[in-house]
Motif scaffolding. Structure first.
Motif, mmCIF file in Angstrom:
data_model
loop_
_atom_site.group_PDB
_atom_site.id
_atom_site.type_symbol
_atom_site.label_atom_id
_atom_site.label_comp_id
_atom_site.label_asym_id
_atom_site.label_seq_id
_atom_site.Cartn_x
_atom_site.Cartn_y
_atom_site.Cartn_z
ATOM 1 N N ARG A 1 0.588 -1.234 -0.020
ATOM 2 C CA ARG A 1 0.329 -0.499 0.158
ATOM 3 C C ARG A 1 0.910 1.182 0.331
ATOM 4 N N GLN A 2 2.231 1.343 1.041
ATOM 5 C CA GLN A 2 2.571 2.496 1.127
ATOM 6 C C GLN A 2 3.698 3.066 -0.336
ATOM 7 N N ARG A 3 3.371 1.690 -0.930
ATOM 8 C CA ARG A 3 4.003 2.241 -2.594
ATOM 9 C C ARG A 3 2.818 2.343 -3.624
ATOM 10 N N VAL A 4 1.994 2.259 -3.519
ATOM 11 C CA VAL A 4 0.757 2.424 -4.963
ATOM 12 C C VAL A 4 0.696 4.191 -4.657
ATOM 13 N N SER A 5 1.113 4.551 -5.983
ATOM 14 C CA SER A 5 1.168 5.792 -6.470
ATOM 15 C C SER A 5 -0.141 6.912 -7.396
ATOM 16 N N GLY A 6 -1.763 5.582 -6.969
ATOM 17 C CA GLY A 6 -2.172 6.603 -7.990
ATOM 18 C C GLY A 6 -3.779 5.693 -6.605
ATOM 19 N N SER A 7 -4.991 5.873 -7.151
ATOM 20 C CA SER A 7 -5.594 6.126 -6.523
ATOM 21 C C SER A 7 -6.911 4.891 -6.098
ATOM 22 N N VAL A 8 -6.414 4.547 -4.758
ATOM 23 C CA VAL A 8 -7.399 2.598 -5.360
ATOM 24 C C VAL A 8 -8.446 2.404 -3.247
ATOM 25 N N SER A 9 -9.320 2.815 -3.343
ATOM 26 C CA SER A 9 -9.820 1.667 -2.622
ATOM 27 C C SER A 9 -9.838 0.639 -2.644
ATOM 28 N N SER A 10 -10.454 -0.145 -1.241
ATOM 29 C CA SER A 10 -10.552 -0.866 -0.137
ATOM 30 C C SER A 10 -11.024 -1.468 -0.140
ATOM 31 N N ILE A 11 -11.886 -2.727 -0.053
ATOM 32 C CA ILE A 11 -12.807 -3.451 0.723
ATOM 33 C C ILE A 11 -12.004 -4.974 1.148
ATOM 34 N N ASP A 12 -12.199 -5.197 2.255
ATOM 35 C CA ASP A 12 -11.762 -6.776 2.690
ATOM 36 C C ASP A 12 -12.325 -7.101 3.398
ATOM 37 N N ALA A 13 -11.975 -8.497 3.728
ATOM 38 C CA ALA A 13 -12.621 -9.460 3.581
ATOM 39 C C ALA A 13 -14.181 -9.459 5.207
ATOM 40 N N ALA A 14 -12.998 -8.772 5.794
ATOM 41 C CA ALA A 14 -14.244 -8.586 6.858
ATOM 42 C C ALA A 14 -15.372 -7.889 7.216
ATOM 43 N N GLU A 15 -15.276 -6.595 6.277
ATOM 44 C CA GLU A 15 -16.725 -5.549 5.329
ATOM 45 C C GLU A 15 -17.270 -6.887 4.644
ATOM 46 N N VAL A 16 -17.102 -7.569 4.104
ATOM 47 C CA VAL A 16 -17.332 -8.224 3.165
ATOM 48 C C VAL A 16 -17.983 -9.285 3.956
ATOM 49 N N ALA A 17 -17.516 -10.100 4.815
ATOM 50 C CA ALA A 17 -18.732 -10.673 5.901
ATOM 51 C C ALA A 17 -19.587 -10.053 6.620
ATOM 52 N N GLU A 18 -19.135 -9.227 6.680
ATOM 53 C CA GLU A 18 -20.037 -8.179 7.878
ATOM 54 C C GLU A 18 -21.637 -7.829 6.741
ATOM 55 N N ALA A 19 -21.229 -7.801 6.020
ATOM 56 C CA ALA A 19 -22.280 -6.825 4.537
ATOM 57 C C ALA A 19 -23.342 -7.492 4.179
ATOM 58 N N GLY A 20 -23.320 -8.951 3.842
ATOM 59 C CA GLY A 20 -24.480 -9.840 3.869
ATOM 60 C C GLY A 20 -25.126 -9.370 2.631
ATOM 61 N N VAL A 21 -24.444 -9.754 1.490
ATOM 62 C CA VAL A 21 -25.908 -8.737 0.321
ATOM 63 C C VAL A 21 -25.760 -10.298 -0.403
ATOM 64 N N VAL A 22 -27.266 -10.121 -1.272
ATOM 65 C CA VAL A 22 -26.558 -11.211 -2.560
ATOM 66 C C VAL A 22 -25.943 -10.988 -4.323
ATOM 67 N N SER A 23 -25.473 -9.215 -3.933
ATOM 68 C CA SER A 23 -24.929 -9.256 -5.171
ATOM 69 C C SER A 23 -23.985 -8.609 -4.734
ATOM 70 N N THR A 24 -22.883 -8.935 -5.613
ATOM 71 C CA THR A 24 -21.141 -8.046 -5.334
ATOM 72 C C THR A 24 -21.258 -6.691 -5.439
ATOM 73 N N GLU A 25 -22.283 -5.987 -6.487
ATOM 74 C CA GLU A 25 -21.845 -4.401 -6.753
ATOM 75 C C GLU A 25 -22.387 -3.695 -5.137
ATOM 76 N N GLN A 26 -23.363 -4.212 -4.663
ATOM 77 C CA GLN A 26 -23.862 -3.799 -2.811
ATOM 78 C C GLN A 26 -22.712 -3.752 -1.902
ATOM 79 N N LEU A 27 -22.107 -4.392 -2.410
ATOM 80 C CA LEU A 27 -20.696 -4.280 -1.061
ATOM 81 C C LEU A 27 -20.089 -3.191 -1.805
ATOM 82 N N LEU A 28 -19.854 -1.965 -2.353
ATOM 83 C CA LEU A 28 -19.616 -1.618 -2.445
ATOM 84 C C LEU A 28 -20.642 0.090 -2.172
ATOM 85 N N GLN A 29 -21.404 0.323 -2.255
ATOM 86 C CA GLN A 29 -22.114 0.967 -1.169
ATOM 87 C C GLN A 29 -21.802 1.367 0.238
#
Length: 1004
Positions: A102-130
């Protein structure tokens, strides 16, 4: 515990911060027994007496070994403080064709990790971004099961071409967007991916991050990494189950009852009769307009159509996975089953999913692997909201005095001539008996989805990695429709249709990556590669009507074929060459340059190849010697990037001159020209400048990310009108430009650490959009694209209320005066916009002794919604009406916003398109809440399981908005629209789903 056994207990913590490490493994090596730590980092298990070597390990940390003497019948304490691995102190971020710290990344990147995925409980992948990533706007276009989801990264980059990001799953660009025909609500192709299989999501936002994908990077790139096997030497078996109830997220339609309806229409018909010079008598009015006699107010029955189409739905999810392996072979096998019975009657989405991921290292320099996902889904669809067969549409429009069912015989059987007991006679309007048609009409979409990849990776020499990968994505959509003859869509003698679509995508990618460090200060990484992609689509469609009876299911049983078959074979190819250079000097001066050349068959022969370069620089200021005394500063990195990307979401053959077959002249079959060729058609090019910084304070307990971007689209591909004298209506040209400017902010804080922990994630985005160059205005309903205005602004007549003397509606004319007869041509003005100015989300997580609570608030503001639902609910043209119609003007001096009452609005046209129906689209939504409990190690050991968690979860529990109560949801797009034009409008669109579920997960 046996008599010769003792007990080991203790904690495993982070040696740098002291925080507990839940899920760490503690093992007695020679015996192969052990336990995983609980949510507070505690462990406890029985071991034989004697001296043992005990190891504690956790991903990203150096394992620690300790020698311990265990006495029989006694508890021995043993604590471990693990040190983070030097090479893993920095979070690893997935980028195009690789990974970076991450410290070497010079662009703009947002991340969602496994913990956030697990707690979201959604049916569709795109809803994880909301609500979880700045600069990303996610809209579920409808609340029907399996509905399409629209995603915009840093605003729309096109007007008439696609605006959705590129989705890449484990390195394979996959088919996304809608997967349905035009018979119902648009559905979601990415609903075939099980969110439980996702390890992490990265959203690439700026040009330096997306340019490596060239012609497909203009709308952003979403990189999805799925879960893989483990080299732990153990096999984990995990099972999860979740179930709960589903209801609408906002209030149901608020309509009149039978007596109110009769009162309003008796008054309206009487006024309309007098308006045309007849007696002011409702019975005369109904005769004049050709309608049945109205019931008396005190005799009018009430049949609650709205309650009949809403129900309490049920959702269930099962997940099973087996994960394990060793240093040479790692594997994961998973399966899931989802069943969502929606709150709309007869609307259900079911999905069964299986996945296999295997990696094997035959030698230290050779790695192979394969990943395969197979999904079967069935969507019992609800009709599109702009059709009378849509349950929520006709339920609001049918007068409440119309019976839902016919009278039954004494033995309970339907009377002769009625289809299974339902009433299909509606003498007032065209609204269908949707209670019956939803039950008896068939509208099913079957999806088969198979995608995966296989790779071979070699390290022929030190620091050089060669990789060859092949992948594919096959999507088969099979839709079946059969409408009974009594229903509106099936009249007069039944209708049937079948739609089959097959889309195949094949990909081959070859990369070489060299990584080296020179003189301890020059870190270099060079990537080069090529890819070849082929896309093919086949469509077959057949429909017929005039069925002998409703019991004949096959389309071929229709006596009158409307379309016997229509097959289209569409092919496209993409040839690509790309490279990237990463260079870091002294661990703090970071440079990245990338370039990609794409050749696409979708563009004109003079412009089939495009070049997409990008560059970025970053300075890790916090590592400078002059910052050593700033104790509070953990990290400060300044970033800047600039680059060019393209957009190839333009469909098939817009560059070609086309002829249409099937045309006859003098009974002779022939061809007619249907499209002008444009050999100069080229990519829409997006240039983007990004400047930002990353700031960490107090050992990164406070971490702020900020970006400003300026994103311009040139060479917009638009369908431009041509003179009819040329024999055509329009053709495709590169013309026009558009700009998006904005700010993305992300803030992460660890407010409290230790036994009780509290973390906060906040993201906020500001967007300004403007069409900067356009040949001519593009109208789309009440929205327009015009030079100098934001894309999708509303152009309407300003509504000023009701004259309390006359009851007539008042509008504001172009000259500023009030008028009762505005001009649709000259009195319209720009009054609102579709795109929100501000979007964001706030997540708080609390944890104490195995109990965890997380809550996500998501919001949008600075935009408007055209509430066409409310407009129709206030139109007194025999439809049922919103309860607000009871506030209508009735006598001199009444102060109200609802004008005088005339049947069909014949006197004033007060339901014309105006700002009366334009409403503030701002909303704040309690998107997700999860309360969970992880069982302590003492219980886990007794049950002989590694981890166990129980939880309750709520989705869309609360919504705060400014939409008129009982008229819909602020987060919808009529007809499931993906583009900006036509979004932000509601026409009986199904509200979002609210769910309350409970479940458990356990790992053996």
């Amino acid at each position: 515990m046996f008599a010769q056994d003792g007990t080991l207990s203790g904690t495993v913590t982070d040696g740098a911060t002291g925080d507990p490490l839940p899920g760490a493994t503690v093992r007695v090596q020679e015996l192969g027994i052990g336990s995983a730590t609980d949510a507070d980092g505690n462990f406890e298990f029985d071991v034989p007496e004697g001296t043992h070597e005990v190891q504690a390990s956790f991903v990203g940390y150096n394992p620690m070994m300790k020698t311990v003497d265990v006495a029989a019948g006694e508890t021995t304490s043993l604590d471990f403080a693990l040190q983070p691995r030097t090479e893993e102190l920095e979070e690893v971020v997935v980028v195009g064709y690789g990974q970076q710290q991450r410290q070497r990344v010079s662009g703009s990147v947002s991340s969602i990790d496994a913990a956030e995925v697990a707690e979201a409980g959604v049916v569709s992948t795109e809803q994880l971004l909301q609500g979880r990533a700045s600069g990303v706007q996610v809209s579920t276009v409808s609340g029907v099961a399996g509905a399409a989801i629209s995603v915009k990264v840093r605003g729309p980059s096109s007007i008439q071409s696609g605006t959705e990001p590129l989705y890449v799953i484990d390195g394979i660009p996959v088919i996304s967007g809608t997967s349905a025909s035009d018979f119902g609500q648009q559905t979601n192709a990415l609903a075939d991916l099980n969110p439980s299989d996702i390890q992490s999501i990265e959203i690439l936002k700026d040009a330096s991050a997306t340019a490596i994908y060239g012609s497909r990077g203009a709308n952003g790139v979403v990189l999805i990494t799925t879960k893989s096997g483990s080299a732990s030497g153990q096999t984990e078996v995990s099972f999860g189950y979740e179930a709960g109830a589903v209801t609408p997220a906002v209030e149901k339609w608020s309509m009149l009852n039978g007596s109110q309806w009769a009162e309003v229409y008796r008054e309206g018909f009487a006024n309309a009769s007098a308006f045309f010079g007849f007696p002011a008598d409702p019975n005369v009015g109904t005769q004049v307009f050709g309608y049945p006699t109205l019931p008396e107010v005190d005799e009018a029955p009430t049949y609650n159509w709205v309650d009949e189409v809403f129900q309490t739905g049920v959702t269930q999810t099962y997940n099973l996975s087996v994960r394990g392996g060793d240093e040479k072979t790692r594997f994961l096998v998973s399966g899931s089953y989802d069943d969502l019975q929606n709150y709309i009657i007869e609307n259900q989405f079911r999905r069964i999913n299986g996945r296999v991921n295997v990696e094997h290292d035959p030698t230290p320099w050779l790695r192979t692997g394969a990943n395969l996902t197979v999904t079967r889904s069935l969507n019992d669809r609800a009709s599109s909201d702009n059709l009378v067969s849509a349950p929520l549409t006709s339920a609001a429009l049918v007068p409440p005095v119309v019976p839902i069912r016919v009278d039954q015989e004494e033995d309970g059987t339907p009377e002769p001539g009625d289809y299974r007991g339902f009433n299909f006679q509606n003498p007032w309007n065209i609204a269908d008996n949707v209670v019956a048609s939803s039950k008896f009409n068939e509208a099913d979409a079957y999806n088969w989805r198979t995608y995966g990849n296989a790779f071979i990776q070699l390290d022929p020499i030190d620091k050089l990695t060669l990789r060859a990968e092949v992948g594919g994505d096959l999507l088969v959509v099979d839709e079946y429709f059969r409408y009974i003859q009594e229903s509106t869509d099936g009249q007069p003698n039944g209708f049937g249709a079948q739609y089959y679509r097959e889309q195949r995508k094949y990909l081959m990618t070859y990369t070489a990556n060299y990584v080296d460090t020179f003189n301890d200060i020059h870190d270099v990484s060079i990537l080069g590669g090529s890819s070849f992609e082929f896309d093919r689509r086949n469509n077959v469609f057949a429909e017929a009507n005039n069925f002998a009876n409703n019991e004949l299911p096959n389309v071929a049983s229709g006596a009158t074929p409307v379309t016997t078959s229509s097959t289209v074979d569409r092919k496209s190819g993409l040839e690509s060459y790309f490279s990237r250079l990463n260079y870091t000097l002294n661990d703090r001066y970071i440079f990245e340059f990338s370039a990609r050349v794409d050749g696409s068959s979708r563009f004109g022969e003079n412009n089939q190849y495009g070049f997409f370069p990008a560059g970025s620089v970053a300075w890790l200021v916090s590592d400078e010697s002059f910052m050593e005394d700033v104790d509070a500063l953990s990290e400060l990195k300044l970033r800047a990037s600039y680059g060019v990307t393209g957009n190839d979401q333009i469909g098939f053959f817009p560059q070609l001159g086309l002829f249409a077959a099937g045309n006859n002249y003098n009974r002779t079959p022939g061809f007619v020209p249907s499209q002008i060729s444009n050999p100069d058609l080229k990519w829409e090019r997006v240039t983007q400048l990004d400047v930002g910084f990353d700031l960490g304070l107090f050992n990164n307990r406070i971490f702020l990310t900020a970006d400003y971007y300026d994103k311009t689209t040139n060479d917009l591909i638009l369908e431009v009108p041509v003179p009819r004298s040329q024999g055509y209506n329009s053709y495709f040209r590169n013309v026009g430009s558009m700009k998006n400017q904005g700010v993305d902010l992300g803030l992460e804080t660890r407010n409290l650490t230790g036994a009780f922990s509290w973390t906060t994630n906040f993201n906020l985005s500001w967007l300004k959009n403007e069409v900067t160059d356009l040949v001519e205005e593009i109208p789309s309903g009440v929205q327009y694209a015009t030079e100098g205005e934001p894309l999708g602004y509303f152009n309407l007549i300003p509504y000023e209320g009701v004259d309390p003397v006359t009851g007539k509606p008042l509008w504001r004319a172009a000259d500023g005066s009030l008028t009762t007869s505005p001009s649709a041509g000259t009195d319209r003005r720009n009054v609102g916009k579709v795109l929100p100015t501000w979007t964001g989300g706030l997540t708080n997580r609390f944890s104490y002794k195995g109990v965890s609570l997380s809550a996500l608030l998501q919001f949008e503001t600075g935009h408007d919604i055209y509430n066409d639902t409310y407009r129709f609910m206030m139109l007194p043209a025999t439809f049922n009406l919103h309860e607000n119609y009871m506030n209508r003007w009735q006598e001199r001096g009444d102060v109200t916003g609802v004008p005088r009452n005339y049947f069909a609005d014949i006197a004033d046209n007060h339901t014309r398109q105006s700002t009366r129906w334009l409403q503030d689209g701002s909303y704040l939504r309690l998107r997700d809440v999860t309360l969970s409990y992880s069982l302590p190690s003492s219980v886990l050991n007794a049950l002989q399981i590694s981890r166990a968690r129980i939880y309750v979860k709520g989705t869309n529990l609360l919504t705060f908005d400014k939409i008129t109560d009982g008229t819909g949801d602020p987060e919808v797009n009529t007809g499931g629209s993906f583009g900006v034009l036509n979004s932000g409008e509601s026409f009986f669109t199904a509200p979002q789903q609210r769910s309350i579920t409970g479940g458990f997960s356990l790992t053996l």
